[in-house]
Design an enzyme around this catalytic site. Structure first.
Site, mmCIF file in Angstrom:
data_model
loop_
_atom_site.group_PDB
_atom_site.id
_atom_site.type_symbol
_atom_site.label_atom_id
_atom_site.label_comp_id
_atom_site.label_asym_id
_atom_site.label_seq_id
_atom_site.Cartn_x
_atom_site.Cartn_y
_atom_site.Cartn_z
ATOM 1 C CE1 TYR A 3 63.958 -8.405 27.589
ATOM 2 C CE2 TYR A 3 62.192 -8.301 25.888
ATOM 3 C CZ TYR A 3 63.354 -7.726 26.544
ATOM 4 O OH TYR A 3 63.216 -6.328 26.576
ATOM 5 C CE LYS A 22 77.478 -3.837 34.893
ATOM 6 N NZ LYS A 22 77.908 -2.406 34.685
ATOM 7 C CG ASP A 71 78.078 -0.147 32.444
ATOM 8 O OD1 ASP A 71 78.805 -0.979 31.799
ATOM 9 O OD2 ASP A 71 78.211 0.052 33.683
ATOM 10 C CG ASP A 88 63.949 -4.623 23.698
ATOM 11 O OD1 ASP A 88 63.732 -4.061 22.565
ATOM 12 O OD2 ASP A 88 63.069 -4.869 24.522
HETATM 13 MG MG MG Z 1 61.998 -3.001 21.729
#
Ligand code: MG
Ligand code: NAI
Length: 365
Positions: free
Chosen positions: A125, A192, A226, A250
């Site tokens: 982001y 991860k 995951d 998010d």
């Molecule tokens: Mg969102």
């Protein structure tokens, strides 16, 4: 003079509806707030050339606290996200999202009580992107070849994923501080690292270092993202405070919201050392905007978080009790909740639901 001045950013889509509802509920809660309205959103492009005028950022800086409705971000093209820009401009490095079951809201589980702490300033982001075919993208692709880092197809677009030790340690420290302050038992770091050793691996090392240096008995746990998703869907009650790099945080926020009744009830806050901006997890919901159908609960619960932040604890608790009462009663709920509960009773409008909340505040005294 009011006790607090707060910047109110209605945003676009359902934002003007949910923030108007929120404002009425906060006023009914007894908190003494003066609202300073500032604009953000796609509708400002023509006049200001930007969806986030400098005057809006200045207004938040002046009052230190803001509450906002969602703002639409065009997918793929057009301007960058207003939300990301605001978080950057104000160094709001924490995204805090409590996920709590509300009995009657149609969640898959009624025993979820966890807190998502999402890193808000970097990762994918950061907004560092290179268009496919651009000179910069071609240069980066050549550099990767040169360094023996791997072959990238020449027609690739590239997004950069920066993750730093400083920002990772800062967010994990915040998660532990939050756990301590709120009497929570465990912090779980999600990553991860098995695939992305230099970014998620670094995040995980920072998390382990912060955890090892802490005293105070808060347990530390780690999960691969995951597996975390599977664990969340199967048994979300096992999680307490969960800390994420930006992107996973998010995605996990929406996943968690879905387990407890949907985006309509999921509140949040963006917090930095100086400023705080409160907003729901959901977006501008263009499919129902302007129809008086939106569920304002998420915006209202975000306001309760804001009132906690301002030290207006009683008003905040009054709002939360009213929300629980209206859901427990079940007579006046918006369409998203009717759908989640599989109830064919007529859906309440945003206004009717807000009236019910305000009535509940009145009778709970
Ligand atoms: Mg969102
Ligand atoms: P969304 O959260 O706006 O909507 C997803 C689904 O949930 C839709 O079916 C919508 O009707 C429903 N929904 C969301 N909030 C609701 C509410 N309060 N009451 C009832 N139903 C509700 O996500 P979507 O459609 O992916 O994004 C729409 C726009 O919002 C995009 O431009 C996106 O970039 C932006 N967005 C803005 C955010 C912000 O301002 N913080 C956060 C997330 C998305």
């Amino acid at each position: 003079m009011a006790s607090h001045t707060v910047t109110l950013i209605p945003g676009d889509g359902i934002g003007p509806e949910t923030t108007a509802a929120m404002r009425r509920v906060v006023e009914a809660s007894g908190a003494d707030i003066a609202w300073e309205v500032a604009e953000a959103g796609a509708h400002l492009m023509a006049e200001h050339g930007t969806p986030l005028p400098a005057s809006t950022v200045e207004a938040v800086k002046r009052n230190k606290v803001a509450i906002k409705g969602p703002v639409t971000t065009p997918v793929g093209t057009g301007f960058r996200s207003v939300n990301v820009a605001l978080r950057k401009a104000l160094d709001l490095y924490v995204c805090l999202r409590p996920v709590l079951s509300i009995p009657g809201a149609g969640g898959r589980y009624d025993d979820v009580d966890l807190v998502i702490v999402r890193e808000n300033s970097e990762d994918l982001y950061a907004g560092v992107e290179f268009e496919a075919g651009s000179a910069a993208a071609r240069k980066l692709i050549a550099l990767c070849e040169e360094e023996g880092a791997g072959t990238i197809r020449p027609d690739s677009g590239i997004s950069i994923k920066p993750i730093s030790t400083a920002a990772s340690e800062r967010i994990v420290r915040y998660a532990f501080d939050y756990a301590e302050k709120h009497g929570r038992a465990q912090v779980t770091a999600v990553h991860k690292a098995n695939i992305m050793k230099h970014t998620d691996g670094l995040f995980l090392r920072a998390a382990r270092d912060v955890a090892a240096a802490r005293e105070g008995g808060i347990a530390f746990d780690e999960r691969i993202v995951d597996a975390f998703c599977m664990n969340m869907v199967a048994d979300p009650a096992q999680f307490d405070v969960v800390v994420f790099p930006n992107l996973y945080g998010d995605i996990a926020s929406d996943l968690a919201a879905g387990l407890v009744g949907g985006l309509g009830i999921a509140p949040g806050a963006n917090i930095g050392d100086e400023y705080a901006v409160f907003e729901a997890v959901h977006g501008s919901a263009p499919d129902i905007a302007g129809q008086n159908k939106a569920n304002p609960t998420a915006q209202v619960l975000s306001a309760a978080m804001m009132l906690d932040h301002l030290g207006e604890l009683e008003a905040a608790e009054r709002i939360r009790r009213a929300v629980r009462a209206v859901y427990a009663e079940g007579a006046c709920l918006t369409g998203d909740i009717r759908k989640a509960t599989g109830c064919d009773q007529l859906a309440a409008s945003c206004t009717e639901f807000t009236d019910a909340l305000i009535a509940a505040i009145g009778t709970l005294e």
